[in-house]
Motif scaffolding. Structure first.
Motif, PDB file in Angstrom:
ATOM      1  N   ASP A   1      -7.566  -9.121   4.926  1.00 52.73           N
ATOM      2  CA  ASP A   1      -7.932  -8.893   3.526  1.00 52.73           C
ATOM      3  C   ASP A   1      -7.602  -7.475   3.063  1.00 52.73           C
ATOM      4  OD1 ASP A   1      -9.806  -7.522   5.011  1.00 52.73           O
ATOM      5  OD2 ASP A   1     -11.551  -8.354   3.976  1.00 52.73           O
ATOM      6  N   GLY A   2      -6.994  -6.679   3.939  1.00 51.57           N
ATOM      7  CA  GLY A   2      -6.633  -5.307   3.581  1.00 51.57           C
ATOM      8  C   GLY A   2      -7.702  -4.291   3.914  1.00 51.57           C
TER       9      GLY A   2
ATOM     10  N   ALA B   1       1.911  -6.082   1.801  1.00 55.22           N
ATOM     11  CA  ALA B   1       1.143  -5.712   0.606  1.00 55.22           C
ATOM     12  C   ALA B   1       0.659  -4.268   0.668  1.00 55.22           C
ATOM     13  CB  ALA B   1      -0.047  -6.656   0.433  1.00 55.22           C
ATOM     14  N   VAL B   2       0.126  -3.853   1.807  1.00 55.08           N
ATOM     15  CA  VAL B   2      -0.406  -2.490   1.941  1.00 55.08           C
ATOM     16  C   VAL B   2       0.704  -1.448   1.824  1.00 55.08           C
ATOM     17  CG1 VAL B   2      -1.517  -0.875   3.543  1.00 55.08           C
ATOM     18  CG2 VAL B   2      -2.459  -3.164   3.238  1.00 55.08           C
ATOM     19  N   LEU B   3       1.866  -1.764   2.348  1.00 57.02           N
ATOM     20  CA  LEU B   3       2.964  -0.796   2.311  1.00 57.02           C
ATOM     21  C   LEU B   3       3.734  -0.810   0.991  1.00 57.02           C
ATOM     22  CD1 LEU B   3       4.278  -1.044   5.977  1.00 57.02           C
ATOM     23  CD2 LEU B   3       2.845   0.728   4.947  1.00 57.02           C
ATOM     24  N   SER B   4       3.396  -1.734   0.097  1.00 55.19           N
ATOM     25  CA  SER B   4       4.036  -1.723  -1.218  1.00 55.19           C
ATOM     26  C   SER B   4       3.349  -0.659  -2.074  1.00 55.19           C
ATOM     27  CB  SER B   4       3.927  -3.097  -1.885  1.00 55.19           C
ATOM     28  OG  SER B   4       2.626  -3.301  -2.399  1.00 55.19           O
TER      29      SER B   4
ATOM     30  N   PRO C   1      -8.016  -1.218   0.438  1.00 60.72           N
ATOM     31  CA  PRO C   1      -8.564  -0.088   1.192  1.00 60.72           C
ATOM     32  C   PRO C   1      -7.576   0.528   2.186  1.00 60.72           C
ATOM     33  CG  PRO C   1     -10.216  -1.780   0.974  1.00 60.72           C
ATOM     34  CD  PRO C   1      -8.937  -2.364   0.430  1.00 60.72           C
ATOM     35  N   ALA C   2      -6.849  -0.283   2.916  1.00 64.57           N
ATOM     36  CA  ALA C   2      -5.904   0.261   3.902  1.00 64.57           C
ATOM     37  C   ALA C   2      -4.807   1.097   3.249  1.00 64.57           C
ATOM     38  CB  ALA C   2      -5.294  -0.871   4.731  1.00 64.57           C
ATOM     39  N   ALA C   3      -4.457   0.770   2.012  1.00 60.45           N
ATOM     40  CA  ALA C   3      -3.430   1.536   1.290  1.00 60.45           C
ATOM     41  C   ALA C   3      -3.963   2.868   0.783  1.00 60.45           C
ATOM     42  CB  ALA C   3      -2.899   0.711   0.115  1.00 60.45           C
ATOM     43  N   MET C   4      -5.283   3.045   0.806  1.00 55.25           N
ATOM     44  CA  MET C   4      -5.893   4.277   0.320  1.00 55.25           C
ATOM     45  C   MET C   4      -6.011   5.336   1.418  1.00 55.25           C
ATOM     46  SD  MET C   4      -8.678   2.342  -2.076  1.00 55.25           S
ATOM     47  CE  MET C   4      -9.493   3.786  -2.729  1.00 55.25           C
TER      48      MET C   4
ATOM     49  N   LEU D   1       0.724   9.935   8.666  1.00 61.73           N
ATOM     50  CA  LEU D   1       0.316   8.537   8.680  1.00 61.73           C
ATOM     51  C   LEU D   1       1.406   7.768   9.410  1.00 61.73           C
ATOM     52  CD1 LEU D   1      -1.526   6.209   7.784  1.00 61.73           C
ATOM     53  CD2 LEU D   1      -0.215   6.132   5.651  1.00 61.73           C
ATOM     54  N   ILE D   2       1.028   7.109  10.492  1.00 63.19           N
ATOM     55  CA  ILE D   2       2.001   6.419  11.332  1.00 63.19           C
ATOM     56  C   ILE D   2       1.577   4.969  11.500  1.00 63.19           C
ATOM     57  CG2 ILE D   2       3.068   6.351  13.628  1.00 63.19           C
ATOM     58  CD1 ILE D   2       2.343   9.446  13.699  1.00 63.19           C
TER      59      ILE D   2
END
Length: 134
Positions: free
Chosen positions: A34-35, A96-99, A105-108, A116-117
């Motif tokens: 769910d991210g 989705a997160v890498l777009s 939350p993971a994209a934040m 960030l790796i």
């Protein structure tokens, strides 16, 4: 805003003063379908936390519904943040997160003065433009 007892203990443990953030050398994170990451779930009020270093999280549908998590200010103060992701069921959420448009939350997680790796197996990276490259 006053810190609760958990945050006070965390400050004592990491030998930091009020107003300072701990700076971890390395934070290792996973990624939920769910991210979510680090018990920071979509829609949680903890996502907006800017003052506390540690926050309580309640997730009704989770196996462990009550948790503590580090907040974004602490996670983003780390010197290095590694995501370790495996499995085909994670491919859509990795994409989705890498777009650039993802508000998950993971994209934040964006270290302000660090790296960030992402480490993903082929199955998890399959839908990312460079994930399918061989």
């Amino acid at each position: 805003m006053r810190d609760g007892p958990t945050a006070v203990r965390a400050r004592q443990l990491f030998c930091i003063l009020g107003g300072e953030l701990p700076r971890f050398d390395l934070v290792l994170l996973g990624l939920g379908v769910d991210g979510h990451t680090a018990s920071l779930f979509p829609g949680s009020p903890v996502l907006r936390e800017v003052f506390r270093t540690v926050a309580a999280v309640h997730v009704t549908a989770a196996t462990i519904p009550q948790r503590l998590t580090l907040t974004f200010p602490v996670l983003n103060a780390a010197a290095r943040v590694f995501y370790l992701i495996a499995g085909a069921e994670k491919a859509k959420i990795v994409k989705a997160v890498l777009s650039d448009q993802a508000m998950l939350p993971a994209a934040m997680i964006r270290p302000t003065d660090g790296e960030l790796i992402w480490l993903a197996d082929r199955a998890a990276a399959a839908l990312h433009p460079i994930g399918g490259a061989r």
